[in-house]
Design a protein around this motif. Structure first.
Motif, PDB file in Angstrom:
ATOM      1  N   UNK A 156       0.827  -1.209   0.000  1.00 38.52           N
ATOM      2  CA  UNK A 156       0.000   0.000   0.000  1.00 38.52           C
ATOM      3  C   UNK A 156       0.863   1.260   0.000  1.00 38.52           C
ATOM      4  N   UNK A 157       1.907   1.246   0.812  1.00 44.43           N
ATOM      5  CA  UNK A 157       2.807   2.398   0.869  1.00 44.43           C
ATOM      6  C   UNK A 157       3.464   2.612  -0.487  1.00 44.43           C
ATOM      7  N   UNK A 158       3.904   1.532  -1.117  1.00 42.52           N
ATOM      8  CA  UNK A 158       4.546   1.658  -2.421  1.00 42.52           C
ATOM      9  C   UNK A 158       3.590   2.215  -3.467  1.00 42.52           C
ATOM     10  N   UNK A 159       2.308   1.843  -3.392  1.00 38.87           N
ATOM     11  CA  UNK A 159       1.327   2.415  -4.325  1.00 38.87           C
ATOM     12  C   UNK A 159       1.168   3.917  -4.082  1.00 38.87           C
ATOM     13  N   UNK A 160       1.120   4.327  -2.815  1.00 35.27           N
ATOM     14  CA  UNK A 160       1.029   5.758  -2.498  1.00 35.27           C
ATOM     15  C   UNK A 160       2.250   6.517  -3.006  1.00 35.27           C
ATOM     16  N   UNK A 161       3.410   5.911  -2.838  1.00 37.30           N
ATOM     17  CA  UNK A 161       4.646   6.543  -3.304  1.00 37.30           C
ATOM     18  C   UNK A 161       4.625   6.675  -4.828  1.00 37.30           C
ATOM     19  N   UNK A 162       4.178   5.631  -5.512  1.00 38.12           N
ATOM     20  CA  UNK A 162       4.118   5.670  -6.974  1.00 38.12           C
ATOM     21  C   UNK A 162       3.163   6.764  -7.445  1.00 38.12           C
ATOM     22  N   UNK A 163       2.041   6.933  -6.749  1.00 37.60           N
ATOM     23  CA  UNK A 163       1.105   7.999  -7.101  1.00 37.60           C
ATOM     24  C   UNK A 163       1.752   9.364  -6.917  1.00 37.60           C
ATOM     25  N   UNK A 164       2.481   9.525  -5.841  1.00 36.81           N
ATOM     26  CA  UNK A 164       3.109  10.810  -5.575  1.00 36.81           C
ATOM     27  C   UNK A 164       4.223  11.107  -6.578  1.00 36.81           C
ATOM     28  N   UNK A 165       4.980  10.095  -6.961  1.00 33.86           N
ATOM     29  CA  UNK A 165       6.058  10.288  -7.942  1.00 33.86           C
ATOM     30  C   UNK A 165       5.477  10.748  -9.272  1.00 33.86           C
ATOM     31  N   UNK A 166       4.277  10.277  -9.592  1.00 31.14           N
ATOM     32  CA  UNK A 166       3.638  10.650 -10.856  1.00 31.14           C
ATOM     33  C   UNK A 166       3.187  12.112 -10.854  1.00 31.14           C
ATOM     34  N   UNK A 167       3.052  12.731  -9.685  1.00 31.75           N
ATOM     35  CA  UNK A 167       2.649  14.130  -9.587  1.00 31.75           C
ATOM     36  C   UNK A 167       3.842  15.035  -9.905  1.00 31.75           C
ATOM     37  N   UNK A 168       3.592  16.150 -10.571  1.00 37.14           N
ATOM     38  CA  UNK A 168       4.708  17.077 -10.826  1.00 37.14           C
ATOM     39  C   UNK A 168       5.162  17.712  -9.507  1.00 37.14           C
ATOM     40  N   UNK A 169       6.468  17.870  -9.316  1.00 39.40           N
ATOM     41  CA  UNK A 169       6.956  18.479  -8.067  1.00 39.40           C
ATOM     42  C   UNK A 169       6.585  19.956  -8.003  1.00 39.40           C
ATOM     43  N   UNK A 170       6.422  20.445  -6.798  1.00 40.38           N
ATOM     44  CA  UNK A 170       6.119  21.856  -6.582  1.00 40.38           C
ATOM     45  C   UNK A 170       7.372  22.661  -6.882  1.00 40.38           C
ATOM     46  N   UNK A 171       7.305  23.492  -7.908  1.00 44.19           N
ATOM     47  CA  UNK A 171       8.475  24.255  -8.344  1.00 44.19           C
ATOM     48  C   UNK A 171       8.906  25.289  -7.308  1.00 44.19           C
ATOM     49  N   UNK A 172       7.998  25.704  -6.430  1.00 45.92           N
ATOM     50  CA  UNK A 172       8.330  26.714  -5.429  1.00 45.92           C
ATOM     51  C   UNK A 172       8.979  26.116  -4.187  1.00 45.92           C
ATOM     52  N   UNK A 173       8.908  24.820  -4.030  1.00 49.65           N
ATOM     53  CA  UNK A 173       9.443  24.177  -2.828  1.00 49.65           C
ATOM     54  C   UNK A 173      10.966  24.208  -2.826  1.00 49.65           C
TER      55      UNK A 173
END
Length: 122
Positions: A51-68
């Motif tokens: 489950x954690x790996x699926x959450x991580x994969x979903x987050x990796x697919x999101x574009x990173x916040x350029x302002x961070x």
């Protein structure tokens, strides 16, 4: 890292990881007198890792916040999760009687935004 720097989606996924990681820790640290309940708890921990790996994969697919200023290092987390998974599997199905040499987890999942940009560049 300031909460102002995190996007809503990033906070949501990061907060979603916390209960899963806590459940994994509780399952791993629970004492067991009998091998059957222990094996069941460890099998549940493996499912939680999935489950954690699926959450991580979903987050990796999101574009990173350029302002961070910093970004979470999901690659290091994936390596550590695989290390934990391998340790549980080795315990559940040992191939030899001698204990294995434990390796340390990588940790330190925060990386500067400049490092992320360098990874994306060819």
């Amino acid at each position: 890292m300031s909460k102002r720097l995190l996007s809503h989606a990033y906070r949501h996924h990061t907060i979603s990881l916390i209960p899963a990681l806590l459940g994994l820790c509780l399952a791993a640290h629970a004492g067991a007198d009998d091998a059957t309940p222990e094996h069941a708890r460890l099998a549940a921990a493996l499912r939680q890792l999935d489950s954690i790996e699926r959450l991580v994969a979903q987050q990796v697919a999101q574009p990173p916040d350029a302002r961070a200023r910093y970004h979470f290092d999901y690659g290091r987390l994936a390596v550590d999760l695989e290390r934990v998974r391998g340790g549980i599997r080795d315990y559940l199905t040992p191939s030899r009687a001698q204990p294995r040499d434990p390796a340390e987890l990588l940790g330190e999942y925060r990386q500067p935004a400049a490092a992320l940009d360098a990874q994306e560049a060819p």
